[in-house]
Motif scaffolding. Sequence first.
Motif, PDB file in Angstrom:
ATOM      1  N   THR A  61      39.562  32.168  39.825  1.00 35.79           N
ATOM      2  CA  THR A  61      39.939  33.526  40.219  1.00 35.79           C
ATOM      3  C   THR A  61      38.923  34.610  39.900  1.00 35.79           C
ATOM      4  O   THR A  61      39.004  35.701  40.475  1.00 35.79           O
ATOM      5  CB  THR A  61      41.263  33.912  39.533  1.00 35.79           C
ATOM      6  OG1 THR A  61      41.098  33.857  38.113  1.00 35.79           O
ATOM      7  CG2 THR A  61      42.395  32.985  39.954  1.00 35.79           C
ATOM      8  N   ILE A  71      43.965  42.444  41.258  1.00 35.44           N
ATOM      9  CA  ILE A  71      44.717  41.314  40.725  1.00 35.44           C
ATOM     10  C   ILE A  71      45.399  41.792  39.457  1.00 35.44           C
ATOM     11  O   ILE A  71      44.760  42.385  38.579  1.00 35.44           O
ATOM     12  CB  ILE A  71      43.815  40.108  40.422  1.00 35.44           C
ATOM     13  CG1 ILE A  71      43.222  39.534  41.715  1.00 35.44           C
ATOM     14  CG2 ILE A  71      44.589  39.016  39.686  1.00 35.44           C
ATOM     15  CD1 ILE A  71      42.323  38.335  41.500  1.00 35.44           C
ATOM     16  N   ALA A 109      51.004  45.118  44.875  1.00 27.83           N
ATOM     17  CA  ALA A 109      51.047  44.179  43.748  1.00 27.83           C
ATOM     18  C   ALA A 109      52.280  44.429  42.889  1.00 27.83           C
ATOM     19  O   ALA A 109      52.982  43.485  42.486  1.00 27.83           O
ATOM     20  CB  ALA A 109      49.779  44.300  42.913  1.00 27.83           C
ATOM     21  N   PHE A 163      41.213  35.238  48.380  1.00 29.08           N
ATOM     22  CA  PHE A 163      40.775  36.546  47.891  1.00 29.08           C
ATOM     23  C   PHE A 163      39.813  37.206  48.874  1.00 29.08           C
ATOM     24  O   PHE A 163      39.856  38.421  49.086  1.00 29.08           O
ATOM     25  CB  PHE A 163      40.107  36.413  46.522  1.00 29.08           C
ATOM     26  CG  PHE A 163      40.978  35.767  45.482  1.00 29.08           C
ATOM     27  CD1 PHE A 163      42.118  36.398  45.015  1.00 29.08           C
ATOM     28  CD2 PHE A 163      40.657  34.526  44.972  1.00 29.08           C
ATOM     29  CE1 PHE A 163      42.920  35.803  44.059  1.00 29.08           C
ATOM     30  CE2 PHE A 163      41.451  33.920  44.018  1.00 29.08           C
ATOM     31  CZ  PHE A 163      42.597  34.555  43.557  1.00 29.08           C
ATOM     32  N   LEU A 194      37.611  41.336  45.278  1.00 30.55           N
ATOM     33  CA  LEU A 194      38.791  42.088  45.696  1.00 30.55           C
ATOM     34  C   LEU A 194      38.821  43.476  45.063  1.00 30.55           C
ATOM     35  O   LEU A 194      39.134  44.475  45.721  1.00 30.55           O
ATOM     36  CB  LEU A 194      40.047  41.295  45.347  1.00 30.55           C
ATOM     37  CG  LEU A 194      41.379  41.877  45.814  1.00 30.55           C
ATOM     38  CD1 LEU A 194      41.386  42.156  47.309  1.00 30.55           C
ATOM     39  CD2 LEU A 194      42.527  40.932  45.440  1.00 30.55           C
ATOM     40  N   SER A 195      38.458  43.561  43.792  1.00 31.27           N
ATOM     41  CA  SER A 195      38.406  44.867  43.132  1.00 31.27           C
ATOM     42  C   SER A 195      37.384  45.778  43.800  1.00 31.27           C
ATOM     43  O   SER A 195      37.624  46.979  44.000  1.00 31.27           O
ATOM     44  CB  SER A 195      38.078  44.690  41.653  1.00 31.27           C
ATOM     45  OG  SER A 195      39.098  43.978  40.980  1.00 31.27           O
ATOM     46  N   ALA A 214      47.622  38.871  43.621  1.00 32.38           N
ATOM     47  CA  ALA A 214      46.427  39.468  44.221  1.00 32.38           C
ATOM     48  C   ALA A 214      46.872  40.231  45.460  1.00 32.38           C
ATOM     49  O   ALA A 214      47.572  39.679  46.314  1.00 32.38           O
ATOM     50  CB  ALA A 214      45.418  38.389  44.604  1.00 32.38           C
ATOM     51  N   ASP A 230      38.482  38.037  41.922  1.00 29.78           N
ATOM     52  CA  ASP A 230      38.864  39.269  41.240  1.00 29.78           C
ATOM     53  C   ASP A 230      37.773  40.321  41.423  1.00 29.78           C
ATOM     54  O   ASP A 230      38.049  41.484  41.766  1.00 29.78           O
ATOM     55  CB  ASP A 230      39.088  38.961  39.756  1.00 29.78           C
ATOM     56  CG  ASP A 230      39.806  40.069  39.003  1.00 29.78           C
ATOM     57  OD1 ASP A 230      39.802  41.216  39.462  1.00 29.78           O
ATOM     58  OD2 ASP A 230      40.354  39.775  37.922  1.00 29.78           O
TER      59      ASP A 230
END
Length: 274
Positions: A222, A236, A267, A200, A229-230, A260, A226
């Motif tokens: 995760t 994700i 995605a 990630f 990455l967001s 992801a 998450d």
Amino acid sequence: MIGRDDPRLRDRDGLGRKLAEAAGSAAAVLLSKRAAYEVKLKSDGSPVCTADLAADRAAKDALARLLPGFPVISEETVGDAQPDAVFVLLDPLDGTREFLAGGDSYCVAIAVVVDGRPVAGAIAAPELGRLWYGGEHAFTQGFAADGALHGAPRRVAVRAVPAEGPVVLVSRFHGDGRSEGITAALCKGKGVPMSSAVKFGLIASGEADLHVRCGQTMEWDTAAGDAILSAAGGVILTLDGAVPRYGRADRQFRNPPFVAASSEGLARRAIAGC
């Protein structure tokens, strides 16, 4: 009980920095235990070693100092706390098999979850000397073997997919046919093997583009990724196109299959190939 209006939740980048400090402390313990560990099998057949447990204690000690009162749900002590409106998810050693095999892409992963979604997270990969954290924005920073952060944090963001196609990260030890089929359809070659939540971080910092995981994972694997990455502009999604929800004790904190990616469009391309 920590309420949704707790003032510590307002500065999400500051919250991410505190998680980074805690993750760095636990990561330093993992490095110190690298040459000496005792391995056992948990009830689900997965390995646990003395390094897991020592890093778990170090992370919890740091969290008690930095974020007092936050309940912590950890992979190693999952029965000790229950998810609330606000809680911490902790994986003190994500990538245990990588660690035991002498690899370098294992990490510590910590996230703060509010109303089922991670609002801040940190991933510390001690062998790589790399740390990612995020809240409102995503950052990377170096850290030393003693866990001390060094250098200024640097903002990171996902990249546009290269003209030659996405770089897809695949699990080194937990591959599955469905994920491998999606990878083959979207990129040239077989994908780049990588362990743990480091995947990630690499997508968030624009060094890769996609990771598909149809095999079993847990929420503590995760949630930090998450959040980061967001914050970096990625996403994700579960295979039904929804964002994951965390704190699901009713399913023993198991994740559904997910994708992801550096963008929602990528995605959804991957999901369409499932």
